[in-house]
Design a protein around this motif. Structure first.
Motif, mmCIF file in Angstrom:
data_model
loop_
_atom_site.group_PDB
_atom_site.id
_atom_site.type_symbol
_atom_site.label_atom_id
_atom_site.label_comp_id
_atom_site.label_asym_id
_atom_site.label_seq_id
_atom_site.Cartn_x
_atom_site.Cartn_y
_atom_site.Cartn_z
ATOM 1 N N THR A 450 0.822 -1.366 0.024
ATOM 2 C CA THR A 450 0.022 0.009 -0.152
ATOM 3 C C THR A 450 1.091 1.233 0.012
ATOM 4 O O THR A 450 1.620 1.264 0.771
ATOM 5 C CB THR A 450 -1.025 0.257 1.224
ATOM 6 O OG1 THR A 450 -1.947 -1.043 1.386
ATOM 7 C CG2 THR A 450 -1.877 1.240 1.207
ATOM 8 N N ASN A 451 0.526 2.062 -0.905
ATOM 9 C CA ASN A 451 1.373 3.189 -1.024
ATOM 10 C C ASN A 451 2.762 3.226 -1.311
ATOM 11 O O ASN A 451 3.636 3.732 -1.004
ATOM 12 C CB ASN A 451 1.305 4.331 0.419
ATOM 13 C CG ASN A 451 -0.032 4.675 0.516
ATOM 14 O OD1 ASN A 451 -1.037 5.296 -0.525
ATOM 15 N ND2 ASN A 451 -0.519 4.949 1.882
ATOM 16 N N GLU A 452 3.157 2.229 -2.206
ATOM 17 C CA GLU A 452 4.439 2.165 -2.510
ATOM 18 C C GLU A 452 5.164 3.276 -3.145
ATOM 19 O O GLU A 452 4.437 3.969 -4.064
ATOM 20 C CB GLU A 452 4.467 0.922 -3.768
ATOM 21 C CG GLU A 452 5.972 0.581 -4.268
ATOM 22 C CD GLU A 452 6.004 -0.617 -5.059
ATOM 23 O OE1 GLU A 452 7.217 -0.924 -5.681
ATOM 24 O OE2 GLU A 452 5.193 -1.343 -5.245
ATOM 25 N N ILE A 453 6.437 3.533 -2.758
ATOM 26 C CA ILE A 453 6.792 5.051 -3.160
ATOM 27 C C ILE A 453 7.622 4.411 -4.518
ATOM 28 O O ILE A 453 8.402 3.613 -4.564
ATOM 29 C CB ILE A 453 7.906 5.201 -2.125
ATOM 30 C CG1 ILE A 453 7.025 5.654 -0.800
ATOM 31 C CG2 ILE A 453 8.618 6.418 -2.491
ATOM 32 C CD1 ILE A 453 7.820 5.844 0.636
ATOM 33 N N TYR A 473 2.348 4.937 -5.317
ATOM 34 C CA TYR A 473 1.530 4.181 -6.472
ATOM 35 C C TYR A 473 0.187 3.642 -5.875
ATOM 36 O O TYR A 473 0.040 3.654 -4.639
ATOM 37 C CB TYR A 473 2.379 3.041 -6.743
ATOM 38 C CG TYR A 473 3.591 3.147 -7.637
ATOM 39 C CD1 TYR A 473 3.887 4.372 -8.280
ATOM 40 C CD2 TYR A 473 4.690 2.344 -7.563
ATOM 41 C CE1 TYR A 473 5.113 4.609 -8.883
ATOM 42 C CE2 TYR A 473 5.895 2.467 -7.859
ATOM 43 C CZ TYR A 473 6.182 3.717 -8.865
ATOM 44 O OH TYR A 473 7.430 4.029 -9.567
ATOM 45 N N ASP A 474 -0.457 3.417 -7.087
ATOM 46 C CA ASP A 474 -2.037 2.502 -6.430
ATOM 47 C C ASP A 474 -1.390 1.057 -5.969
ATOM 48 O O ASP A 474 -0.089 0.790 -5.984
ATOM 49 C CB ASP A 474 -2.737 2.305 -7.639
ATOM 50 C CG ASP A 474 -3.244 3.889 -7.950
ATOM 51 O OD1 ASP A 474 -4.145 4.107 -7.208
ATOM 52 O OD2 ASP A 474 -2.978 4.376 -9.266
ATOM 53 N N PRO A 475 -2.171 0.399 -5.277
ATOM 54 C CA PRO A 475 -1.690 -0.814 -4.518
ATOM 55 C C PRO A 475 -0.961 -1.736 -5.727
ATOM 56 O O PRO A 475 -1.348 -1.884 -6.794
ATOM 57 C CB PRO A 475 -3.085 -1.611 -4.064
ATOM 58 C CG PRO A 475 -3.901 -0.351 -3.973
ATOM 59 C CD PRO A 475 -3.481 0.847 -4.914
ATOM 60 N N THR A 476 -0.039 -2.563 -5.357
ATOM 61 C CA THR A 476 0.754 -3.331 -5.938
ATOM 62 C C THR A 476 1.016 -4.656 -5.225
ATOM 63 O O THR A 476 0.844 -4.902 -4.052
ATOM 64 C CB THR A 476 2.329 -2.519 -6.237
ATOM 65 O OG1 THR A 476 2.806 -2.295 -5.039
ATOM 66 C CG2 THR A 476 2.160 -1.460 -7.156
ATOM 67 N N PHE A 506 0.783 -3.894 -10.987
ATOM 68 C CA PHE A 506 -0.112 -2.779 -10.264
ATOM 69 C C PHE A 506 -1.446 -3.575 -10.307
ATOM 70 O O PHE A 506 -1.992 -4.212 -10.998
ATOM 71 C CB PHE A 506 -0.298 -1.699 -11.139
ATOM 72 C CG PHE A 506 0.911 -0.885 -11.344
ATOM 73 C CD1 PHE A 506 1.398 0.182 -10.327
ATOM 74 C CD2 PHE A 506 2.126 -1.180 -12.191
ATOM 75 C CE1 PHE A 506 2.740 0.772 -10.423
ATOM 76 C CE2 PHE A 506 3.319 -0.378 -12.212
ATOM 77 C CZ PHE A 506 3.659 0.640 -11.314
ATOM 78 N N GLN A 507 -2.321 -3.317 -9.175
ATOM 79 C CA GLN A 507 -3.454 -3.813 -8.811
ATOM 80 C C GLN A 507 -4.626 -3.274 -8.958
ATOM 81 O O GLN A 507 -5.653 -3.537 -9.456
ATOM 82 C CB GLN A 507 -3.472 -4.388 -7.318
ATOM 83 C CG GLN A 507 -2.490 -5.421 -6.908
ATOM 84 C CD GLN A 507 -2.685 -6.826 -7.448
ATOM 85 O OE1 GLN A 507 -3.565 -7.494 -7.548
ATOM 86 N NE2 GLN A 507 -1.679 -7.290 -8.607
ATOM 87 N N SER A 508 -4.306 -1.615 -9.082
ATOM 88 C CA SER A 508 -5.567 -0.928 -9.760
ATOM 89 C C SER A 508 -4.894 0.477 -10.134
ATOM 90 O O SER A 508 -3.805 0.480 -10.113
ATOM 91 C CB SER A 508 -6.376 -0.697 -8.374
ATOM 92 O OG SER A 508 -5.693 -0.110 -7.464
ATOM 93 N N GLY A 509 -5.743 1.262 -10.660
ATOM 94 C CA GLY A 509 -5.406 2.555 -10.961
ATOM 95 C C GLY A 509 -5.142 2.551 -12.433
ATOM 96 O O GLY A 509 -5.422 1.534 -13.204
ATOM 97 N N PRO A 510 -4.651 3.633 -12.979
ATOM 98 C CA PRO A 510 -4.182 3.640 -14.286
ATOM 99 C C PRO A 510 -3.193 2.734 -14.960
ATOM 100 O O PRO A 510 -3.352 2.460 -16.334
ATOM 101 C CB PRO A 510 -3.616 5.256 -14.563
ATOM 102 C CG PRO A 510 -2.992 5.544 -13.252
ATOM 103 C CD PRO A 510 -3.868 4.726 -12.291
#
Length: 622
Positions: A450-453, A473-476, A506-510
């Motif tokens: 969560t919140n990978e930088i 990042y979005d969840p990874t 990447f699990q979600s987001g763009p």
């Protein structure tokens, strides 16, 4: 092994640890810690942008931020920096190393921030605590690309006192224009020991100088991979220099059922480079203190092992030359942490139950930034291992890990946007099978972050919309399977195999469903050592790395091609002398492991690897 911060047998550990010995390093011909880990354990490695042999290792698929998601420990003390610069594994004299231990996955309870991907623990011969004996070893090598490599180690023992000295001087023109490098190091340890107490002083210096030829476009690489960047004349003169000094004190005592250790170390680093016609430099002052204790007790149901510890780190960087940031700007990182780990081994079943906890208080500041980080983060871990049959053990562990943005990350973000702490939920299942002549390890893991930088070149940044910034990042997710096999076929033939299958997505987001850049999904290495006659040894290794996407390519539109390399080394031992001939990249494969998407997103910047290189060496032991 001592990856758990105290020496203990590895058979019942609820975690996966790989060990490389001094003998393994010597037979392989590896010249740095980085090279030994990559060659002998199959860990993906990316060429650094200088000629200093400081390859970036990636234990569990973190790509561009691999260095920020794994911890490096040398003789009990942390080597990681507080900015983007890498922990200098290549600065450790390779002849001084007793063993290298690689802890795969979450090591946050024992080692703190940035240990989601794993921990690399280097123990020197002087730091191992073993009885020292008078000895001298001298090594000299020459080879392709103007290589000149000299190393020497000496041990002087007098009663309870011992003195270890290791020195090296490696020079090479390397494989590209303006890529010549010089690496010189010296390490000294003086210690006194008896049957319950060991105390000593350690000190060292390392100087590195390298040309900086820059990256090549796809067309430039195809035309001539050995050239410096032809688009700018400064690529033929850019260079970098770094000088590192360290000094420390250590004490270790065995009192009744307690093992007590106290260590403190001071490091300085001076860096200066000329790039794109502009000077950039800084000085770093860093200190580390570690206090830890291990207590063993016998209970009615089994044996108890309790570990308690305190870590304190202080890191400060002052700019001495820069084009855009005021000279004298200071960045600093401070942290204090307390941790405990408790292991109970049941006498009746051999079951080992493990639980650990850590609390870290951290502050990070950067003088040119209006933001700062002041946070308390915790880590925990639960583990269990169970012997199933003689030599066969299964284990499971579950925990969480964390990291904060480094000073270069949180000072370069979108205006008004603060970077949140990165956290990871980590699960691992594994097993070990060991017989007299065979060893097999199998590990499956999953880390949900969560919140990978990381850096996104298309994010809104300090220079405007789409100019790039460090973000959360979005969840990874990191998920994979690792297999290690060692087989002694006979007294004259040893084989090893390391295979890894990993997904970093990447699990979600763009970017949902896309692969994190600079992460190969598969790696395979095979290594053999054959001793056909007394005094003769043939060492060979094959490494295959699957395709991956270049740094910054979140759309996965470009690919770094898969590659295979073959290394061989023949050695002949005559009394105290060893004569060896090694060939790296025997098949002269043209490949690269490091590349980044350009600013326009239309091409990649490539850092080519070397072609076939030959090294002839002589080692003398007295």
């Amino acid at each position: 092994m001592s990856a758990t911060r105290f020496a203990e047998p590895a058979a019942s550990l609820p975690m996966g640890v790989s060990v490389i010995t001094a003998g393994d390093i010597e037979r392989s011909g590896a010249v740095t810690v980085n090279e030994a880990i990559s060659k002998l354990l199959g860990v993906p490695a990316r060429l650094d942008t200088s000629g200093g042999n400081n390859y970036t290792l990636d234990l569990r698929g973190f790509g561009e931020t691999a260095n920020s998601n794994q911890v490096v420990i040398v003789d009990g003390l942390r080597l990681n920096e507080g900015d983007f610069s890498v922990a200098g594994l290549s600065s450790i004299p390779v002849e001084s190393i007793e063993r290298i231990e690689v802890l795969r996955g979450n090591g946050a309870v024992l080692y703190g921030e940035g240990a989601t991907g794993g921990v690399i623990v280097v123990t020197t011969k002087a730091g191992s605590g073993a009885q020292r004996r008078n000895a001298v070893q001298v090594y000299g090598a020459t080879g392709s690309n103007g290589l000149r490599d000299l190393r020497a180690t000496a041990v002087l023992n007098a009663g309870n006192w011992s003195l270890d000295v290791a020195a090296d001087d490696r020079r090479s023109d390397n494989h590209r224009a303006n890529f010549a490098s010089v690496n010189q190091g010296l390490a000294v340890t003086a210690q006194w020991s008896n049957d319950w107490l060991r105390a000593g002083l350690r000190s060292g210096r390392n100087d590195q100088h390298s040309g900086l030829p820059g990256s090549l476009s796809t067309a430039q690489y195809a035309a001539n991979p050995w050239q410096a960047d032809p688009s700018r004349p400064s690529a033929l003169t850019d260079d970098g220099n770094v000088t590192k000094d360290h000094a420390g004190v250590f004490v270790e005592a065995d009192l009744a059922n307690w093992n007590l250790v106290a260590e403190t170390n001071q490091r300085t680093k001076k860096y200066m480079s000329l790039q794109f016609g502009s000077m950039y430099g800084y000085d770093v002052d860093s200190s580390n203190t570690s206090l830890r204790a291990r207590h063993e007790a016998a209970l009615g149901i089994g044996g108890l092992a309790l570990v308690l510890g305190y870590d304190q780190d202080d890191w400060k960087r002052r700019l001495t030359a820069a084009a855009f940031t005021p000279i004298g700007t200071v960045a600093d990182v401070k942290s204090e942490a307390y941790y405990l780990k408790n292991d109970l081994t049941l006498a009746e079943t051999g079951t080992r139950l493990s639980a650990g906890w850590r609390s870290s208080v951290m502050s990070k500041h950067e003088g040119a930034s209006v933001s700062a980080l002041n946070e308390t983060q915790g880590a925990w871990e639960l583990g269990v291992s169970q012997p199933l049959y003689p030599g066969l053990t299964a284990y499971a562990r579950w925990g969480n890990s964390f990291r904060l943005a480094n000073v270069d990350e949180f000072s370069f973000t979108a205006p008004g946007v603060a970077i949140q702490a990165q956290t990871s939920n980590d699960l691992e299942l594994g097993g070990r099978w060991a017989l007299k002549s065979s060893k097999v390890s199998l590990r499956w893991y999953r880390s949900d972050l969560t919140n990978e930088i990381g850096y996104d070149p298309s994010a809104n940044g300090p220079f405007g919309p789409g100019s790039g910034a460090n973000i959360n990042y979005d969840p990874t997710r990191r998920e994979g399977l690792e297999v290690d096999v060692r087989q002694a076929v006979s007294t004259a033939l040893d084989l090893s195999l390391n295979a890894a299958f990993r997904q970093a997505t990447f699990q979600s987001g763009p970017h949902s469903g896309k692969t994190v850049p600079l992460v190969p999904t598969q790696t395979l290495s095979f290594h053999t050592n054959w001793r056909p006659l007394a005094g003769h040894s043939l060492d060979a290794g094959v490494m295959w790395v699957s395709e991956q996407h270049p740094g910054g390519d979140f759309a996965n539109g470009f690919k770094i091609p898969a590659y295979t390399t073959v290394d061989v080394r023949y050695a002949y031992q005559y009394q105290q002398a060893e004569f060896a001939l090694g060939i790296t990249n025997l098949l002269n494969t043209s490949y690269y492991s490091q590349a980044y998407l350009n600013f326009l997103g239309t091409d990649v910047g490539i850092y080519p690897e070397a072609g076939r290189t030959v090294t002839a060496s002589l080692r003398l032991k007295f």
